[in-house]
Design an enzyme around this catalytic site. Structure first.
Site, PDB file in Angstrom:
ATOM      1  N   ASP A 104      -8.013   4.030   0.698  1.00 43.16           N
ATOM      2  CA  ASP A 104      -7.098   4.424   1.764  1.00 43.16           C
ATOM      3  C   ASP A 104      -7.902   4.897   2.975  1.00 43.16           C
ATOM      4  OD1 ASP A 104      -5.220   5.592   3.384  1.00 43.16           O
ATOM      5  OD2 ASP A 104      -4.240   6.720   1.784  1.00 43.16           O
ATOM      6  N   CYS A 149       0.870  -1.185   0.000  1.00 43.13           N
ATOM      7  CA  CYS A 149       0.000   0.000   0.000  1.00 43.13           C
ATOM      8  C   CYS A 149       0.903   1.230   0.000  1.00 43.13           C
ATOM      9  CB  CYS A 149      -0.970  -0.033   1.180  1.00 43.13           C
ATOM     10  SG  CYS A 149      -0.188  -0.071   2.803  1.00 43.13           S
ATOM     11  N   ASN A 165       2.301   1.350   4.366  1.00 45.16           N
ATOM     12  CA  ASN A 165       2.580   0.059   5.042  1.00 45.16           C
ATOM     13  C   ASN A 165       2.236   0.130   6.535  1.00 45.16           C
ATOM     14  OD1 ASN A 165       5.427  -2.184   5.626  1.00 45.16           O
ATOM     15  ND2 ASN A 165       3.344  -2.707   5.153  1.00 45.16           N
ATOM     16  N   CYS A 219      -1.483   0.687   7.310  1.00 47.47           N
ATOM     17  CA  CYS A 219      -2.932   0.432   7.425  1.00 47.47           C
ATOM     18  C   CYS A 219      -3.345  -0.806   6.635  1.00 47.47           C
ATOM     19  CB  CYS A 219      -3.739   1.647   6.957  1.00 47.47           C
ATOM     20  SG  CYS A 219      -3.421   3.145   7.914  1.00 47.47           S
ATOM     21  N   ARG A 220      -3.389  -0.690   5.306  1.00 46.36           N
ATOM     22  CA  ARG A 220      -3.980  -1.766   4.496  1.00 46.36           C
ATOM     23  C   ARG A 220      -3.079  -2.981   4.324  1.00 46.36           C
ATOM     24  NH1 ARG A 220      -5.128   2.197  -0.337  1.00 46.36           N
ATOM     25  NH2 ARG A 220      -3.228   3.040   0.629  1.00 46.36           N
ATOM     26  N   SER A 221      -1.815  -2.760   3.923  1.00 52.78           N
ATOM     27  CA  SER A 221      -0.989  -3.939   3.623  1.00 52.78           C
ATOM     28  C   SER A 221      -0.601  -4.749   4.861  1.00 52.78           C
ATOM     29  CB  SER A 221       0.223  -3.587   2.757  1.00 52.78           C
ATOM     30  OG  SER A 221       1.108  -2.699   3.401  1.00 52.78           O
TER      31      SER A 221
HETATM   32  P1  4NP Z   1      -1.777   2.714   4.053  1.00 53.25           P
HETATM   33  O1  4NP Z   1      -2.419   4.077   4.634  1.00 53.25           O
HETATM   34  O2  4NP Z   1      -1.204   3.067   2.689  1.00 53.25           O
HETATM   35  O3  4NP Z   1      -2.923   1.778   3.969  1.00 53.25           O
HETATM   36  O4  4NP Z   1      -0.712   2.290   5.041  1.00 53.25           O
HETATM   37  C1  4NP Z   1      -1.718   5.272   4.700  1.00 53.25           C
HETATM   38  C2  4NP Z   1      -0.807   5.480   5.707  1.00 53.25           C
HETATM   39  C3  4NP Z   1      -0.149   6.684   5.806  1.00 53.25           C
HETATM   40  C4  4NP Z   1      -0.396   7.681   4.877  1.00 53.25           C
HETATM   41  C5  4NP Z   1      -1.302   7.466   3.853  1.00 53.25           C
HETATM   42  C6  4NP Z   1      -1.952   6.256   3.772  1.00 53.25           C
HETATM   43  N1  4NP Z   1       0.259   8.935   4.988  1.00 53.25           N
HETATM   44  O5  4NP Z   1      -0.046   9.833   4.190  1.00 53.25           O
HETATM   45  O6  4NP Z   1       1.120   9.100   5.858  1.00 53.25           O
END
Ligand code: 4NP
Length: 153
Positions: free
Chosen positions: A122, A8, A11, A13-15
């Site tokens: 996201d 993602c 790294n 939240c989703r992955s």
């Molecule tokens: P992820 O979510 O891609 O599912 O881990 C996010 C985590 C952090 C950010 C964006 C999305 N960020 O902008 O810091």
């Protein structure tokens, strides 16, 4: 042995959720296929950090512990180290295509090709409901992914 990398943006939240869900499903399965599982982010802002507390909580509500996972950034070498590189959304997929070496061996796809199609939105800037929705989409796709891996082996 099949090697799967979930990717993602951050790294956190989703992955890592996908990593924890797939590992848990395989742990619970009799005669589970042998799968090496990891996750990474296209961005590097959260490298070394544990998953977002909201992702940890959403998984914990289903009996899955993500707290020991630590974020890392995806590298070109991952395309040789894994059989599947599975992106959560089209932004991730585009960034991964740009990173992929010409000879990169991994199959590069959207995770939800194994589920209901489309993207895992996201959840970072939203509330708890977004984390529950992401969890449900990821869980469905992991079931489909296990069937794909079983057919491959
Ligand atoms: P992820 O979510 O891609 O599912 O881990 C996010 C985590 C952090 C950010 C964006 C999305 N960020 O902008 O810091």
């Amino acid at each position: 042995m099949t090697r799967v990398l979930f990717v993602c943006l951050g790294n956190i939240c989703r992955s890592p959720t996908a990593e924890g869900v797939l590992r848990h499903m395989l742990d619970e399965m009799p005669d589970a296929p042998e799968v090496e599982i990891d996750s990474a982010g296209t961005g590097g802002w959260h490298v070394g950090n544990p998953p977002d507390p909201r992702a940890i909580e959403a998984a914990a509500r289903r009996g899955i512990d993500l707290s020991a996972l630590r974020a890392r950034q995806v590298t070109a070498a991952d395309f040789d180290a894994f059989d599947y590189v599975l992106a959560m959304d089209r932004d991730n997929l585009r960034n991964l295509k740009a990173l992929r070496p010409a000879q990169g061996g991994a199959a590069l796809k959207l995770l939800l090709e194994f589920g209901e199609g489309g993207e895992v939105p996201d959840p970072y800037y939203g509330g708890e409901a977004g984390f529950d929705r992401a969890y449900a989409l990821i869980e469905g796709a992991c079931r489909g992914l296990i069937r794909e891996i079983q057919a491959r082996e």
